[in-house]
Design a protein around this motif. Structure first.
Motif, mmCIF file in Angstrom:
data_model
loop_
_atom_site.group_PDB
_atom_site.id
_atom_site.type_symbol
_atom_site.label_atom_id
_atom_site.label_comp_id
_atom_site.label_asym_id
_atom_site.label_seq_id
_atom_site.Cartn_x
_atom_site.Cartn_y
_atom_site.Cartn_z
ATOM 1 N N ASP A 5 -11.163 12.227 -13.430
ATOM 2 C CA ASP A 5 -9.775 11.843 -13.685
ATOM 3 C C ASP A 5 -9.087 11.243 -12.464
ATOM 4 O OD1 ASP A 5 -10.050 12.793 -16.263
ATOM 5 O OD2 ASP A 5 -9.298 14.786 -15.763
ATOM 6 N N SER A 6 -9.786 11.171 -11.347
ATOM 7 C CA SER A 6 -9.205 10.608 -10.132
ATOM 8 C C SER A 6 -9.022 9.101 -10.287
ATOM 9 C CB SER A 6 -10.108 10.897 -8.928
ATOM 10 O OG SER A 6 -10.189 12.285 -8.679
ATOM 11 N N PRO A 7 -8.075 8.526 -9.551
ATOM 12 C CA PRO A 7 -7.833 7.086 -9.662
ATOM 13 C C PRO A 7 -8.859 6.270 -8.886
ATOM 14 C CG PRO A 7 -6.343 8.034 -8.052
ATOM 15 C CD PRO A 7 -7.099 9.193 -8.657
ATOM 16 N N ILE A 8 -8.869 4.988 -9.174
ATOM 17 C CA ILE A 8 -9.653 4.016 -8.418
ATOM 18 C C ILE A 8 -8.719 3.356 -7.412
ATOM 19 C CG2 ILE A 8 -10.956 1.853 -8.551
ATOM 20 C CD1 ILE A 8 -11.685 2.695 -11.457
ATOM 21 N N GLY A 9 -9.128 3.310 -6.167
ATOM 22 C CA GLY A 9 -8.334 2.652 -5.146
ATOM 23 C C GLY A 9 -8.641 1.163 -5.088
ATOM 24 N N VAL A 10 -7.606 0.368 -4.933
ATOM 25 C CA VAL A 10 -7.754 -1.081 -4.802
ATOM 26 C C VAL A 10 -6.968 -1.510 -3.572
ATOM 27 C CG1 VAL A 10 -7.455 -3.339 -5.896
ATOM 28 C CG2 VAL A 10 -7.909 -1.317 -7.312
ATOM 29 N N PHE A 11 -7.630 -2.261 -2.701
ATOM 30 C CA PHE A 11 -7.009 -2.629 -1.431
ATOM 31 C C PHE A 11 -7.077 -4.126 -1.196
ATOM 32 C CE2 PHE A 11 -8.438 -3.893 2.860
ATOM 33 C CZ PHE A 11 -7.210 -3.857 3.496
ATOM 34 N N ASP A 12 -5.981 -4.668 -0.683
ATOM 35 C CA ASP A 12 -5.963 -6.061 -0.248
ATOM 36 C C ASP A 12 -5.072 -6.173 0.981
ATOM 37 O OD1 ASP A 12 -6.634 -8.917 -0.610
ATOM 38 O OD2 ASP A 12 -4.490 -9.137 -0.947
ATOM 39 N N SER A 13 -5.213 -7.296 1.678
ATOM 40 C CA SER A 13 -4.377 -7.534 2.848
ATOM 41 C C SER A 13 -2.928 -7.804 2.465
ATOM 42 C CB SER A 13 -4.921 -8.730 3.638
ATOM 43 O OG SER A 13 -4.921 -9.899 2.843
ATOM 44 N N GLY A 14 -2.659 -7.977 1.184
ATOM 45 C CA GLY A 14 -1.287 -8.231 0.735
ATOM 46 C C GLY A 14 -1.228 -8.312 -0.771
ATOM 47 N N ALA A 59 -6.773 1.359 5.763
ATOM 48 C CA ALA A 59 -6.420 1.325 4.344
ATOM 49 C C ALA A 59 -7.220 2.359 3.550
ATOM 50 C CB ALA A 59 -6.660 -0.074 3.786
ATOM 51 N N VAL A 60 -8.507 2.491 3.857
ATOM 52 C CA VAL A 60 -9.331 3.489 3.172
ATOM 53 C C VAL A 60 -8.788 4.888 3.427
ATOM 54 C CG1 VAL A 60 -11.622 4.508 3.000
ATOM 55 C CG2 VAL A 60 -11.390 2.044 3.250
ATOM 56 N N GLN A 61 -8.396 5.169 4.658
ATOM 57 C CA GLN A 61 -7.842 6.475 4.993
ATOM 58 C C GLN A 61 -6.596 6.781 4.170
ATOM 59 O OE1 GLN A 61 -8.975 8.919 7.045
ATOM 60 N NE2 GLN A 61 -10.841 7.729 7.310
ATOM 61 N N LYS A 62 -5.745 5.786 3.970
ATOM 62 C CA LYS A 62 -4.537 5.981 3.165
ATOM 63 C C LYS A 62 -4.894 6.265 1.707
ATOM 64 C CE LYS A 62 -1.503 3.035 6.006
ATOM 65 N NZ LYS A 62 -0.664 4.142 6.490
ATOM 66 N N LEU A 63 -5.849 5.514 1.179
ATOM 67 C CA LEU A 63 -6.209 5.686 -0.222
ATOM 68 C C LEU A 63 -6.950 6.998 -0.471
ATOM 69 C CD1 LEU A 63 -7.184 2.006 -1.059
ATOM 70 C CD2 LEU A 63 -5.293 3.314 -2.056
ATOM 71 N N LEU A 64 -7.720 7.456 0.499
ATOM 72 C CA LEU A 64 -8.421 8.724 0.341
ATOM 73 C C LEU A 64 -7.448 9.892 0.172
ATOM 74 C CD1 LEU A 64 -11.381 8.367 2.868
ATOM 75 C CD2 LEU A 64 -11.538 8.553 0.375
ATOM 76 N N LYS A 65 -6.254 9.763 0.689
ATOM 77 C CA LYS A 65 -5.238 10.804 0.511
ATOM 78 C C LYS A 65 -4.824 10.925 -0.949
ATOM 79 C CE LYS A 65 -3.400 10.252 5.191
ATOM 80 N NZ LYS A 65 -2.222 9.842 6.018
ATOM 81 N N HIS A 66 -5.135 9.914 -1.745
ATOM 82 C CA HIS A 66 -4.828 9.941 -3.178
ATOM 83 C C HIS A 66 -6.046 10.351 -4.000
ATOM 84 C CE1 HIS A 66 -0.809 8.002 -2.871
ATOM 85 N NE2 HIS A 66 -1.331 7.577 -1.737
ATOM 86 N N HIS A 67 -7.079 10.862 -3.308
ATOM 87 C CA HIS A 67 -8.261 11.439 -3.963
ATOM 88 C C HIS A 67 -8.969 10.428 -4.868
ATOM 89 C CE1 HIS A 67 -6.721 15.229 -2.438
ATOM 90 N NE2 HIS A 67 -5.575 14.989 -3.049
#
Length: 276
Positions: A5-14, A59-67
């Motif tokens: 049930d955890s979310p998928i993280g999506v990252f971009d420079s903007g 960015a990965v570190q920030k998203l990992l906080k959201h499990h």
């Protein structure tokens, strides 16, 4: 939280990664997402590789906080510069990254191909190897689009400047009647119609988003991490920009193509974080 049930993280420079998020959200209709746009440090395409690696890891570190249960690098430059490092550093996290869809254009029979991307993406060894592999009987031109992602990042207020830059950039190409244009930066699909205005041959455009999503679906399926239902879907938007309206721009860009879709009627959670 159950990892399924955890979310998928999506990252971009903007803002560019919103174009990737649209496809992900459509093809994975039961998944929650957390999008982080590093607009406070955009664009990445003209930075040094080491700086892109540092920002991407942040960015990965920030998203990992959201499990998060998986990570999509929705930035061609960050994928080229940092994906191998991230896979080694985070072996338990499913990580996929967008790359210029040159192979997809070739596989579809394109003979005259224009690849538009940031200078760093075009200079990376992986792309250069692919370029060498597919050249020969095909005509493939690369067009470094310095400054384009930065202008798109500013939104509609810089639209005239985007037009002027596209006109100047595309006037430097060989004049070949391109049958395919590879958009090698996730910002560029937002101005695809403007790009088409300066390419009279009416080429087919390639982004690689569908292939990326199928690959992610396969990996999450193998790990038994795909959701089969989700009656209370959430998509969070995070930004490193000091502009308090940045996540409003993210929301506007995302919902613009989904306004008539009932599955995206609600709910969304919009969350902004301050620049650090």
């Amino acid at each position: 939280m159950n990892k399924v049930d955890s979310p998928i993280g999506v990252f971009d420079s903007g803002v560019g990664g919103i174009s990737t998020l649209k496809v992900l959200a459509t093809m994975l209709p039961h998944e929650d997402f957390v999008f982080f746009g590093d607009s406070g440090n955009a664009p990445y395409g003209e930075k040094r590789r080491e700086e892109v690696q540092r920002l991407t890891d942040n960015a990965v570190q920030k998203l990992l906080k959201h499990h998060i249960k998986g990570m999509v690098i929705a930035c061609n430059t960050a994928t080229s510069a940092a994906k191998p490092m991230l896979i080694e550093r985070y072996p338990d996290l499913t990580i996929v990254g967008i790359e210029p869809a040159l192979k997809e254009a070739v596989d579809n029979g394109a003979r005259n191909i224009l690849v538009m991307a940031t200078p760093l993406t075009l200079a990376m060894p992986k792309f250069q190897k692919q370029l060498h592999l597919f050249s020969g009987e095909r005509h493939i031109e690369t067009l470094p689009c310095s400054g384009l992602a930065g202008l798109i990042e500013c939104g509609a207020q810089r639209l005239d400047d985007v037009r002027d830059l596209l006109r100047r950039l595309l006037s430097t190409t060989s004049g070949t009647r391109f049958d395919a244009v590879v958009l090698g930066c996730t910002h560029y699909p937002f101005v695809k119609k403007l790009i088409a205005d300066y390419i009279p041959s009416q080429p087919r455009f390639y982004t690689g988003y569908e292939g990326l999503t199928r690959h992610l679906t396969h990996l999450l399926g193998d790990a038994k991490l795909l959701r089969t239902s989700n009656p209370d879907r959430h998509i969070e938007f995070l930004s490193s920009s000091v502009n308090p309206h940045e996540t409003d721009l993210y929301r506007e860009l995302f919902t613009s193509s989904f306004e008539s879709s009932t599955q995206f009627g609600r709910p969304y959670t919009y969350l902004s974080i301050s620049h650090e």
